[in-house]
Design an enzyme around this catalytic site. Structure first.
Site, PDB file in Angstrom:
ATOM      1  N   LYS A 114      21.832  42.853   7.944  1.00  0.00           N
ATOM      2  CA  LYS A 114      23.296  42.844   7.808  1.00  0.00           C
ATOM      3  C   LYS A 114      23.716  42.468   6.398  1.00  0.00           C
ATOM      4  O   LYS A 114      24.674  43.021   5.860  1.00  0.00           O
ATOM      5  CB  LYS A 114      23.942  41.872   8.810  1.00  0.00           C
ATOM      6  CG  LYS A 114      23.970  42.412  10.234  1.00  0.00           C
ATOM      7  CD  LYS A 114      24.903  41.581  11.102  1.00  0.00           C
ATOM      8  CE  LYS A 114      24.925  42.061  12.533  1.00  0.00           C
ATOM      9  NZ  LYS A 114      25.694  41.196  13.416  1.00  0.00           N
ATOM     10  N   LYS A 196      18.209  51.448  16.760  1.00  0.00           N
ATOM     11  CA  LYS A 196      18.919  50.860  17.904  1.00  0.00           C
ATOM     12  C   LYS A 196      20.285  51.533  18.074  1.00  0.00           C
ATOM     13  O   LYS A 196      20.937  51.854  17.078  1.00  0.00           O
ATOM     14  CB  LYS A 196      19.100  49.365  17.586  1.00  0.00           C
ATOM     15  CG  LYS A 196      19.845  48.564  18.607  1.00  0.00           C
ATOM     16  CD  LYS A 196      20.015  47.119  18.145  1.00  0.00           C
ATOM     17  CE  LYS A 196      21.369  46.907  17.509  1.00  0.00           C
ATOM     18  NZ  LYS A 196      21.785  45.506  17.395  1.00  0.00           N
ATOM     19  N   LYS A 199      27.309  49.949  18.192  1.00  0.00           N
ATOM     20  CA  LYS A 199      28.712  50.371  18.214  1.00  0.00           C
ATOM     21  C   LYS A 199      29.263  50.558  16.805  1.00  0.00           C
ATOM     22  O   LYS A 199      30.317  51.153  16.616  1.00  0.00           O
ATOM     23  CB  LYS A 199      29.572  49.409  19.041  1.00  0.00           C
ATOM     24  CG  LYS A 199      29.480  47.954  18.671  1.00  0.00           C
ATOM     25  CD  LYS A 199      30.178  47.074  19.713  1.00  0.00           C
ATOM     26  CE  LYS A 199      29.796  45.624  19.564  1.00  0.00           C
ATOM     27  NZ  LYS A 199      29.361  44.910  20.705  1.00  0.00           N
TER      28      LYS A 199
HETATM   29  P1  TYM Z   1      25.802  41.580  20.529  1.00  0.00           P
HETATM   30  O1  TYM Z   1      27.259  41.407  20.746  1.00  0.00           O
HETATM   31  O2  TYM Z   1      25.364  42.314  19.314  1.00  0.00           O
HETATM   32  O3  TYM Z   1      25.156  42.297  21.777  1.00  0.00           O
HETATM   33  C1  TYM Z   1      25.335  41.817  23.103  1.00  0.00           C
HETATM   34  C2  TYM Z   1      24.058  42.031  23.896  1.00  0.00           C
HETATM   35  O4  TYM Z   1      23.722  43.421  23.917  1.00  0.00           O
HETATM   36  C3  TYM Z   1      22.360  43.590  23.521  1.00  0.00           C
HETATM   37  N1  TYM Z   1      22.226  44.882  22.832  1.00  0.00           N
HETATM   38  C4  TYM Z   1      21.315  45.804  23.162  1.00  0.00           C
HETATM   39  N2  TYM Z   1      20.348  45.821  24.094  1.00  0.00           N
HETATM   40  C5  TYM Z   1      19.581  46.938  24.181  1.00  0.00           C
HETATM   41  N3  TYM Z   1      19.749  48.023  23.382  1.00  0.00           N
HETATM   42  C6  TYM Z   1      20.706  48.057  22.427  1.00  0.00           C
HETATM   43  N4  TYM Z   1      20.854  49.123  21.661  1.00  0.00           N
HETATM   44  C7  TYM Z   1      21.541  46.909  22.284  1.00  0.00           C
HETATM   45  N5  TYM Z   1      22.578  46.591  21.469  1.00  0.00           N
HETATM   46  C8  TYM Z   1      22.976  45.350  21.811  1.00  0.00           C
HETATM   47  C9  TYM Z   1      22.094  42.426  22.585  1.00  0.00           C
HETATM   48  O5  TYM Z   1      20.715  42.154  22.493  1.00  0.00           O
HETATM   49  C10 TYM Z   1      22.862  41.312  23.257  1.00  0.00           C
HETATM   50  O6  TYM Z   1      22.095  40.720  24.283  1.00  0.00           O
HETATM   51  N6  TYM Z   1      24.475  37.104  18.767  1.00  0.00           N
HETATM   52  C11 TYM Z   1      24.744  37.859  19.960  1.00  0.00           C
HETATM   53  C12 TYM Z   1      25.846  37.248  20.798  1.00  0.00           C
HETATM   54  C13 TYM Z   1      25.626  35.804  21.104  1.00  0.00           C
HETATM   55  C14 TYM Z   1      24.683  35.283  22.047  1.00  0.00           C
HETATM   56  C15 TYM Z   1      24.896  33.883  22.042  1.00  0.00           C
HETATM   57  C16 TYM Z   1      23.731  35.878  22.868  1.00  0.00           C
HETATM   58  C17 TYM Z   1      26.339  34.762  20.616  1.00  0.00           C
HETATM   59  N7  TYM Z   1      25.887  33.611  21.164  1.00  0.00           N
HETATM   60  C18 TYM Z   1      24.127  33.033  22.889  1.00  0.00           C
HETATM   61  C19 TYM Z   1      22.962  35.028  23.686  1.00  0.00           C
HETATM   62  C20 TYM Z   1      23.169  33.645  23.685  1.00  0.00           C
HETATM   63  C21 TYM Z   1      25.179  39.260  19.591  1.00  0.00           C
HETATM   64  O7  TYM Z   1      25.664  39.497  18.511  1.00  0.00           O
HETATM   65  O8  TYM Z   1      25.067  40.172  20.594  1.00  0.00           O
END
Ligand code: TYM
Length: 330
Positions: A114, A196, A199
């Site tokens: 990023k 991956k 969005k």
């Molecule tokens: P975020 O918002 O990017 O994504 C949310 C969840 O979706 C999963 N994900 C995917 N899984 C499979 N294939 C994909 N292409 C894909 N894109 C996204 C992510 O692995 C995630 O589980 N930092 C985290 C949010 C967060 C969090 C936390 C998660 C904040 N605090 C505490 C767990 C525990 C994030 O940016 O996810």
């Protein structure tokens, strides 16, 4: 809360969720409600680690909350709340900042990716993002953290931070484990199946959102990039496009790769892509109608946000007080 184990996870309200978010994480959250005490969070403080337009972030926070409920997360059984409404998160983040090493955060691959994309003026928040994530998880003494594969490194860091804190001061935090479903932990882009699904992809055909209508979903799958050859076989290395479609299809119906290969034996790519598109569209149709109902009832959403945030804060404050005490903070 009861004697059941605790599952915790969160999602950023940085855009309409994709089927990557859904199949990789949220669909598992819905299932875990049966066996775990669950907490799910709309991580709006994580979202501001990259620039956001305030009015849009506010709107998306609501929409994300509604979308989570629409998938089947029950705000009366699980705790579903917005991160900024529970101040304990930012306070524990600060305490953990003072026990986390720069070297640990520099190694995070998501930060490297990023920050490279952002070029100059990288925000401190982007660097510190995994510590806030650790605070989220540790406040609730979570046992498992259901996420997609891209978050595994952050959950492992959280565990390291917790372990060092416990060893340096006194047992304070439960050590969490990442949790993955049987399929879907890495849903790939429909246009470049080595990447991956995200969005924020500039190519709108690369991802399917949970709010895409039936025709759009099917059109995007019809245009999905496939591989040479003509057989429907799972082979991630040599057939990444078809393997990704098999993976997505299995997320819609829990069939194994082998069952899917059998089902489509002798069938051409075109027909298979259509079948996957239809299956995903069916999956999304149900949650879309529920989403529209929920979004029309803003009072209900606001009330649930408030009740849930209060409950979350009352749990989180206990861990926060413990951590403060350990560090000698009055
Ligand atoms: P975020 O918002 O990017 O994504 C949310 C969840 O979706 C999963 N994900 C995917 N899984 C499979 N294939 C994909 N292409 C894909 N894109 C996204 C992510 O692995 C995630 O589980 N930092 C985290 C949010 C967060 C969090 C936390 C998660 C904040 N605090 C505490 C767990 C525990 C994030 O940016 O996810």
């Amino acid at each position: 809360m009861s004697e059941r184990k605790i599952a915790y996870s969160a999602i950023q309200p940085s855009g309409v969720f994709t089927i990557g978010n859904y199949y990789g994480a949220v669909k598992n959250w819905v299932k875990l409600q049966q066996d775990f005490d669950c907490l799910f969070c709309v991580a709006n403080l994580h979202a501001i680690t990259v620039p956001q337009v305030a009015a849009e972030l506010r709107k998306r926070t609501f929409e994300s909350y509604a979308l989570l409920l629409a998938t089947g997360i029950d705000p009366e059984t699980s705790l579903v709340y917005v991160q900024s409404q529970v101040p304990a998160h930012t306070e524990l983040c600060w305490l953990l900042n003072c026990t986390t090493y720069m070297g640990e955060l520099s190694r995070m691959t998501q930060y490297k990716d990023k920050s490279q994309r952002q070029g100059k003026n990288i925000r401190v928040g982007l660097f510190d993002y995994p510590v806030l994530m650790a605070a989220d998880i540790l406040l609730y003494q979570a046992n498992i953290v259901p996420v997609g594969e891209d978050q595994k490194q952050h959950v492992e860091l959280c565990r390291d931070i917790a372990e060092r804190f416990n060893n340096t001061y006194a047992p304070t935090f439960t050590l969490p484990e990442p949790y993955f479903g049987l399929s879907g932990k890495k849903v790939k882009s429909l246009q470049d199946p080595t990447k991956k699904m995200s969005k924020s992809d500039s190519n709108l055909n690369a991802f399917v959102t949970l709010l895409d209508d039936r025709d759009t979903v099917i059109r995007k799958f019809k245009r999905a990039v496939t591989d040479s050859g003509s057989e429907i076989i799972y082979d991630e290395e040599n057939k990444p496009g078809i393997s990704n479609l098999i993976e997505i299809y299995s997320c819609t119906n829990d069939k194994t790769y082998l069952e899917i290969e059998k089902e489509f034996e002798g069938v051409g790519y075109g027909q298979f892509k259509l079948a996957v598109g239809e299956s995903v569209a069916d999956d999304l149709a149900k949650l879309q109608s529920r989403y529209n109902e929920l979004l029309a009832n803003k009072d209900y959403l606001e009330e649930q946000m408030k009740i849930n945030a209060e409950k979350a804060q009352s749990i989180a404050i206990k861990t926060l007080r413990k951590a403060r005490r350990r560090l000698g903070i009055i």
